[in-house]
Design an enzyme around this catalytic site. Structure first.
Site, PDB file in Angstrom:
ATOM      1  N   LEU A  36      32.344 -20.932 -18.317  1.00  0.00           N
ATOM      2  CA  LEU A  36      32.590 -22.006 -17.531  1.00  0.00           C
ATOM      3  C   LEU A  36      31.504 -23.177 -17.512  1.00  0.00           C
ATOM      4  CD1 LEU A  36      34.437 -23.549 -14.884  1.00  0.00           C
ATOM      5  CD2 LEU A  36      32.839 -22.444 -13.466  1.00  0.00           C
ATOM      6  N   ASP A  57      33.943 -33.809   0.151  1.00  0.00           N
ATOM      7  CA  ASP A  57      33.693 -34.648   1.285  1.00  0.00           C
ATOM      8  C   ASP A  57      34.370 -33.692   2.584  1.00  0.00           C
ATOM      9  OD1 ASP A  57      33.027 -36.728   2.925  1.00  0.00           O
ATOM     10  OD2 ASP A  57      34.833 -37.996   2.328  1.00  0.00           O
ATOM     11  N   HIS A 104      27.428 -28.332   5.523  1.00  0.00           N
ATOM     12  CA  HIS A 104      26.919 -28.223   4.214  1.00  0.00           C
ATOM     13  C   HIS A 104      26.838 -26.805   3.727  1.00  0.00           C
ATOM     14  CE1 HIS A 104      26.898 -32.640   4.187  1.00  0.00           C
ATOM     15  NE2 HIS A 104      25.740 -32.556   4.963  1.00  0.00           N
TER      16      HIS A 104
HETATM   17  C1  FPP Z   1      30.229 -34.848   1.883  1.00  0.00           C
HETATM   18  O1  FPP Z   1      30.643 -34.562   3.107  1.00  0.00           O
HETATM   19  C2  FPP Z   1      29.299 -33.899   1.517  1.00  0.00           C
HETATM   20  C3  FPP Z   1      27.971 -34.018   0.875  1.00  0.00           C
HETATM   21  C4  FPP Z   1      27.278 -35.395   0.775  1.00  0.00           C
HETATM   22  C5  FPP Z   1      27.335 -32.828   0.534  1.00  0.00           C
HETATM   23  C6  FPP Z   1      27.904 -31.933  -0.384  1.00  0.00           C
HETATM   24  C7  FPP Z   1      27.085 -30.774  -0.603  1.00  0.00           C
HETATM   25  C8  FPP Z   1      27.378 -29.477  -0.420  1.00  0.00           C
HETATM   26  C9  FPP Z   1      28.767 -28.978  -0.256  1.00  0.00           C
HETATM   27  C10 FPP Z   1      26.408 -28.444  -0.592  1.00  0.00           C
HETATM   28  C11 FPP Z   1      26.321 -27.605  -1.711  1.00  0.00           C
HETATM   29  C12 FPP Z   1      26.290 -27.719  -2.923  1.00  0.00           C
HETATM   30  C13 FPP Z   1      25.926 -26.998  -4.009  1.00  0.00           C
HETATM   31  C14 FPP Z   1      25.980 -27.522  -5.300  1.00  0.00           C
HETATM   32  C15 FPP Z   1      25.274 -25.892  -3.486  1.00  0.00           C
HETATM   33  P1  FPP Z   1      29.964 -35.377   4.234  1.00  0.00           P
HETATM   34  O2  FPP Z   1      28.616 -34.877   4.944  1.00  0.00           O
HETATM   35  O3  FPP Z   1      29.972 -36.953   4.057  1.00  0.00           O
HETATM   36  O4  FPP Z   1      31.049 -35.057   5.490  1.00  0.00           O
HETATM   37  P2  FPP Z   1      31.828 -36.004   6.544  1.00  0.00           P
HETATM   38  O5  FPP Z   1      32.375 -37.210   5.747  1.00  0.00           O
HETATM   39  O6  FPP Z   1      32.783 -35.382   7.229  1.00  0.00           O
HETATM   40  O7  FPP Z   1      30.563 -36.401   7.411  1.00  0.00           O
END
Ligand code: FPP
Length: 224
Positions: A113, A2, A19
């Site tokens: 892994l 997050d 992201h």
């Molecule tokens: C949550 O942060 C994150 C996500 C919904 C996306 C997670 C995805 C990645 C890290 C991309 C890559 C993944 C792989 C496996 C290649 P948020 O967007 O809710 O953050 P915020 O709460 O600050 O808005």
């Protein structure tokens, strides 16, 4: 994982940049895990609730997953990483699903892994899908509903081949579990860190693992 959106916002950048940086961190953390003795790593990349985000963000994330699989396939194979996915693949783009199935097959014999990526995953949805399968099995006469064991339910979850997590880490300071492995994490340790996912380094993971090593886990019992 997050905090990608906030990380980008702090810099005046679009959420997708956060992201993208987050995807870089996935690579670094994946590489570091075997050195720390971690054999199973599960990352929550897209929840069943994340479809509520803008079309731009959803499509951007899906493209990021596809690119990650295409670009990392050789590295993951060479480094002995077995890659798997949990979640409902039904609503995903068939092209992405083919990539997911391809890398699962290609890395199936790797053992260094176990990397599991949760895409369109929701713990309640996973339990719902398991309940449907078990009910169908009971209706067909293959299962006595009154005698159903915890192991039978576990075996019908997406994580059937995975051990329960020892430790669940949530970044960005939120202290929710957000539908992540609710059945499997019943006795997991939790760590909530204020670090935003794009700032989450292998050094931070090492620090958390050090603290985890000192925890007293009793699984509901009493220490002898
Ligand atoms: C949550 O942060 C994150 C996500 C919904 C996306 C997670 C995805 C990645 C890290 C991309 C890559 C993944 C792989 C496996 C290649 P948020 O967007 O809710 O953050 P915020 O709460 O600050 O808005």
């Amino acid at each position: 994982m997050d905090g990608n959106g906030r990380w980008a916002k702090q810099r005046g950048w679009p959420r997708l940049v956060g992201h993208r940086k987050g995807a870089e961190r996935v690579k670094e953390i994946t590489r570091a895990c075997p050195d720390f003795g971690v054999k199973y790593l599960t990352v929550y990349a897209f929840s069943t609730e994340n479809w509520k985000r803008s079309t731009e963000e959803v499509l951007g994330l899906m493209a990021l997953f596809a690119r990650y699989i295409q670009r990392e396939a050789d590295v993951l194979s060479a480094e002995g990483v077995r890659m798997r996915f949990i979640g409902d693949r039904g609503p995903l783009d068939p092209k992405l699903v083919r990539l997911m199935e391809g890398i699962e097959a290609r890395t199936a014999s790797n053992t260094r892994l176990n990397l599991t990526v949760a895409i369109n995953y929701g713990g309640r949805d996973e339990l719902r899908r398991a309940a449907i399968r078990l009910a169908q099995s009971a209706v067909a006469g293959h299962l006595d509903p009154a005698a159903m064991t915890e192991a039978e339910l576990s075996a019908n979850l997406d994580t059937a081949d995975l051990p329960d997590p020892d430790l669940v880490i949530r970044t960005s300071g939120e202290t929710r579990t957000s539908n992540f492995l609710p059945w499997q994490a019943a006795y997991s340790e939790y760590e909530f860190t204020p670090v935003l996912w794009p700032d989450f380094t292998p050094a931070k993971l090492a620090e958390i693992l050090g603290g985890f090593g000192g925890r007293d886990r009793r699984f509901g019992g009493v220490k002898p």
